[in-house]
Write an enzyme that holds these catalytic residues in place. Structure first.
Site, mmCIF file in Angstrom:
data_model
loop_
_atom_site.group_PDB
_atom_site.id
_atom_site.type_symbol
_atom_site.label_atom_id
_atom_site.label_comp_id
_atom_site.label_asym_id
_atom_site.label_seq_id
_atom_site.Cartn_x
_atom_site.Cartn_y
_atom_site.Cartn_z
ATOM 1 N N GLU A 11 0.864 -1.180 0.000
ATOM 2 C CA GLU A 11 0.000 0.000 0.000
ATOM 3 C C GLU A 11 0.906 1.238 0.000
ATOM 4 O OE1 GLU A 11 -2.500 0.109 3.407
ATOM 5 O OE2 GLU A 11 -3.249 -1.931 3.152
ATOM 6 N N ASP B 74 -5.315 8.933 10.607
ATOM 7 C CA ASP B 74 -3.913 8.563 10.813
ATOM 8 C C ASP B 74 -3.461 8.914 12.224
ATOM 9 O OD1 ASP B 74 -3.882 7.788 8.212
ATOM 10 O OD2 ASP B 74 -2.743 9.499 7.466
#
Length: 264
Positions: free
Chosen positions: A48, A59
């Site tokens: 990824e 995040d």
């Protein structure tokens, strides 16, 4: 190349697939490419590539720090696509993980076409749901790209059914509530979430958020089709300014994780 090929190969080996994440452009564009290639060589089955974004609501601090350094250096979507092209050239299925706004800004059809031309396998969209992602689903289908959406412990059975039906490649099971980040223990919510997803789909289900070592990878690999690792890889690069030391740490971690998914 669809990521389903990597999952099929892993299943043939009676193990889970190892999926590794790093943001493009960290510690530099070429440095990220070298790091991702090292992860491939050491045992990652799927890669990824993160697209750095200025408002990364999901995040954790580790990934945010790396992405901010990339943004400060001027890294953009073209750099992400160059990274995808370099990693996909290894023959490893390579995805982009991105928030939806940058894709909209770039142009949905243009993004799909350019990702395909770079050899990318598809897109993971953590903040886009299938019921609001019709434009992306159409573009992805037109270009034969994988569409990977997220399910979470809070997802209703109805949403899990709807989301998994829209996925191609694998289903991303976010195993913990909250932002990303390596954790000392895996979430006890992961197993039930995977079981709920597997009850309604034959698409592989991979677990992400929190895995940081081979023992945790083995635990998740005992019930999931794939183990996704991100923050632990990023931490290797944040902790080592010396390039050779950083690549050595990445290789050692990948090897530990790869042994873990096989041990299960």
């Amino acid at each position: 190349m669809s990521v389903s090929i990597a999952f099929e190969k892993a299943r043939a080996d009676d193990r889970a697939a190892l999926v590794g994440y790093l943001p493009a452009g960290f510690p530099s564009v070429d440095g990220a490419i070298d790091a991702l290639r090292a992860m491939v060589e050491a045992g990652c089955d799927v890669i990824e590539v993160g697209l750095p974004y200025s408002d990364p609501v999901m995040d954790g601090p580790t990934v945010q720090a790396a992405a901010q350094r990339a943004l400060d250096a001027g890294v953009g979507t073209r750099d992400v696509l160059r990274t995808v092209e370099a990693v996909a050239a290894t023959g490893t299925p390579t995805l982009v993980m991105t928030y939806w706004n940058p894709v909209q800004r770039y142009g949905i059809e243009r993004f799909a076409a350019d990702l395909t031309n770079a050899g990318g396998a598809g897109l993971i969209t953590p903040d886009l749901t299938p019921d609001s992602g019709g434009a992306w689903i159409a573009a992805a289908d037109a270009h034969d790209l994988d569409k990977i959406f997220l399910v979470a412990p809070s997802s209703t059975d109805e949403r899990i059914t709807m989301t998994t039906a829209a996925c191609r490649g694998f289903v991303y099971a976010a195993a913990v509530m909250g932002v990303t980040g390596a954790r000392a223990t895996t979430s006890d919510l992961a197993g039930p979430l995977v079981a709920r997803a597997k009850a309604v789909t034959d698409t592989p289900v991979a677990v992400g958020l929190g895995v940081s070592n081979g023992d945790q990878a083995a635990e998740i690999a005992s019930y999931a089709d794939g183990v996704i690792v991100g923050s632990a890889f990023v931490r290797c690069l944040l902790d080592h300014d010396d390039t050779s030391q950083a690549l050595g740490a990445l290789t050692a971690l990948t090897d530990d994780l790869a042994r873990g998914v096989r041990r299960a």
